[in-house]
Design a protein around this motif. Structure first.
Motif, PDB file in Angstrom:
ATOM      1  N   LYS A 141      -7.002   2.979  -5.432  1.00 26.52           N
ATOM      2  CA  LYS A 141      -5.905   3.461  -6.294  1.00 26.52           C
ATOM      3  C   LYS A 141      -5.367   2.344  -7.187  1.00 26.52           C
ATOM      4  CE  LYS A 141      -5.651   7.550  -4.089  1.00 26.52           C
ATOM      5  NZ  LYS A 141      -7.115   7.686  -3.997  1.00 26.52           N
ATOM      6  N   THR A 143      -5.085  -0.838  -6.530  1.00 28.51           N
ATOM      7  CA  THR A 143      -4.479  -2.030  -5.913  1.00 28.51           C
ATOM      8  C   THR A 143      -5.493  -3.152  -5.718  1.00 28.51           C
ATOM      9  OG1 THR A 143      -4.961  -1.227  -3.685  1.00 28.51           O
ATOM     10  CG2 THR A 143      -2.806  -0.649  -4.607  1.00 28.51           C
ATOM     11  N   ASP A 202       0.808  -1.219   0.000  1.00 30.11           N
ATOM     12  CA  ASP A 202       0.000   0.000   0.000  1.00 30.11           C
ATOM     13  C   ASP A 202       0.840   1.268   0.000  1.00 30.11           C
ATOM     14  OD1 ASP A 202      -2.392  -1.399   0.023  1.00 30.11           O
ATOM     15  OD2 ASP A 202      -2.164  -1.801   2.172  1.00 30.11           O
ATOM     16  N   LYS A 203       2.149   1.094   0.125  1.00 27.50           N
ATOM     17  CA  LYS A 203       3.033   2.261   0.097  1.00 27.50           C
ATOM     18  C   LYS A 203       3.405   2.582  -1.353  1.00 27.50           C
ATOM     19  CE  LYS A 203       3.368   2.797   4.518  1.00 27.50           C
ATOM     20  NZ  LYS A 203       4.287   2.253   5.512  1.00 27.50           N
ATOM     21  N   PRO A 204       3.778   3.839  -1.598  1.00 28.40           N
ATOM     22  CA  PRO A 204       4.183   4.199  -2.971  1.00 28.40           C
ATOM     23  C   PRO A 204       5.392   3.379  -3.427  1.00 28.40           C
ATOM     24  CG  PRO A 204       4.057   6.163  -1.549  1.00 28.40           C
ATOM     25  CD  PRO A 204       3.829   4.989  -0.669  1.00 28.40           C
ATOM     26  N   THR A 205       6.245   3.022  -2.463  1.00 32.06           N
ATOM     27  CA  THR A 205       7.427   2.221  -2.808  1.00 32.06           C
ATOM     28  C   THR A 205       7.112   0.730  -2.757  1.00 32.06           C
ATOM     29  OG1 THR A 205       8.010   2.351  -0.463  1.00 32.06           O
ATOM     30  CG2 THR A 205       9.123   3.900  -1.954  1.00 32.06           C
ATOM     31  N   ASN A 209       5.959  -3.181  -3.096  1.00 35.59           N
ATOM     32  CA  ASN A 209       6.263  -4.240  -4.059  1.00 35.59           C
ATOM     33  C   ASN A 209       5.790  -5.527  -3.413  1.00 35.59           C
ATOM     34  OD1 ASN A 209       7.536  -6.441  -5.311  1.00 35.59           O
ATOM     35  ND2 ASN A 209       9.161  -5.113  -6.080  1.00 35.59           N
TER      36      ASN A 209
END
Ligand SMILES: [Zn+2]
Ligand SMILES: [Zn+2]
Length: 358
Positions: free
Chosen positions: A173, A175, A34-37, A39
């Motif tokens: 977003k 996901t 859920d983080k921009p970074t 994976n």
């Protein structure tokens, strides 16, 4: 040797338990989906590494045998991501935990969202079907007409108008997941759930399917043929797997249950695979013996009544009953002979009978 969990967490082989925990937290936050970074693959790998190294016993095992050992036994990777988040909350991924804890996900009110699936199994349908006695004995093919939920032919179940523009779902977003926090006995539990807006698809269609209104399914009258097997009995149920209502968004269909009602026969009574009937004969025939024609389930046939047959005597005809459902043989036909005693004799008949001295 398999995966190098130390390398994945970025710690040395003699790192302390505290160091491993710290490294895991740092990386888990960095790669959390859920983080921009984020994976997801990396996040899972980090979780897996921590499951192995975070527990001293498992770590010793890993040091000795490597990760292959554990995978063979469904080891470290099984526990999914269970970590303590920055504010003391627990975070875990229901998709991985589901397999371990069974209904654990239900405890938090998300149902079993196994695999983050947006699909839902269709409902079962139960209908009653009435057939004739002989149809039940020999089997029959019946036309069934059902008004049931089917997959929309226009959108093939995805709910989008064919050719319409596809956008990223705003709610999640793209996901397909949302994070929820619930208060439980464990403290605040943060869980991932399937996005209710896009049902996990991560995208939105600019135009809903005009035929089904976006649900991917619709009601329709469906006609199809059902083979009722020979030997079915009143009150028995036939299950037709996958013939129930269509699942939404490509989920598996439910089952169809046919509750059988069998009309009674004027001639036969049935008990399991045996048939029962009765036949009347005269007093003289019973005394002297005769041959009579009786009704069987396969048609009429002749039976021999031996002399001196008493009323109520039963004759068993092996294999002339109902075919067995498993296809192995048939039941019996039991025929009861009822001797008719003459009534309203005239004077002459009375004298004749009396003269017989029996
Ligand atoms: Zn549709
Ligand atoms: Zn969404």
């Amino acid at each position: 040797m398999g995966k190098d969990y130390y390398k994945i967490l970025g710690v040395s082989k003699d790192a302390s338990n505290e160091e491993i925990k710290k490294a895991f937290r740092k990386k888990a936050h960095e790669y959390h989906p859920d983080k921009p970074t984020g994976n997801e693959a990396k996040f899972k790998e980090i979780n897996e590494a921590y499951q192995a190294l975070g527990d001293p016993k498992k770590r010793a095992q890993y040091d000795q045998f490597g990760s292959n050992f554990d995978q063979a036994r469904g080891g470290f990777s099984g526990f999914g991501g269970f970590s303590q988040g920055q504010n003391g909350n627990y975070e875990f991924d229901l998709n991985d935990l589901g397999d371990i804890f069974g209904g654990f996900g239900d405890m938090f009110g998300f149902g079993s969202s196994k695999g983050g699936s947006k699909t839902r199994q269709g409902n079962d349908i139960e209908v009653t079907m009435t057939i004739d006695f002989n149809e039940a004995v020999f089997g029959v093919e019946k036309e069934v007409s059902l008004n049931k939920t089917v997959t929309c032919e226009k959108c093939h179940g995805n709910g989008a108008e064919p050719g319409s523009k596809i956008d990223t779902c705003e709610t999640c977003k793209g996901t397909g997941r949302i994070i929820r926090v619930q208060r439980t006995i464990l403290g605040n539990v943060q869980t991932q759930a399937v996005c209710p807006d896009c049902r996990g698809e991560g995208k939105k269609y600019s135009q809903k399917c005009t035929q089904c209104g976006g649900s991917g399914v619709h009601k329709k009258i469906v006609n199809f043929k059902v083979k009722i097997p020979a030997g079915i009995n009143n009150g028995e149920t036939i299950r037709l797997s996958g013939q129930g209502e269509a699942g939404s968004h490509g989920g598996p269909a439910g089952d169809l249950y046919l509750q059988m009602r069998v009309n009674p026969s004027k001639v036969f009574k049935r008990d399991a695979y045996n048939l029962f009937s009765s036949v009347e004969i005269g007093m003289v025939e019973a005394a002297l013996g005769t041959k009579i024609e009786v009704e069987g389930i396969d048609g009429r046939f002749t039976i021999k009544i031996p002399e001196g047959t008493q009323s109520g005597k039963e004759f068993i005809f092996k294999g002339k009953g109902v075919p067995k459902l498993n296809g192995h043989g048939r039941g019996d036909h039991i025929i009861k002979v009822v001797v008719k005693t003459p009534t309203n004799l005239n004077r002459k008949q009375r004298q004749l009978l009396e003269s017989l001295g029996i």
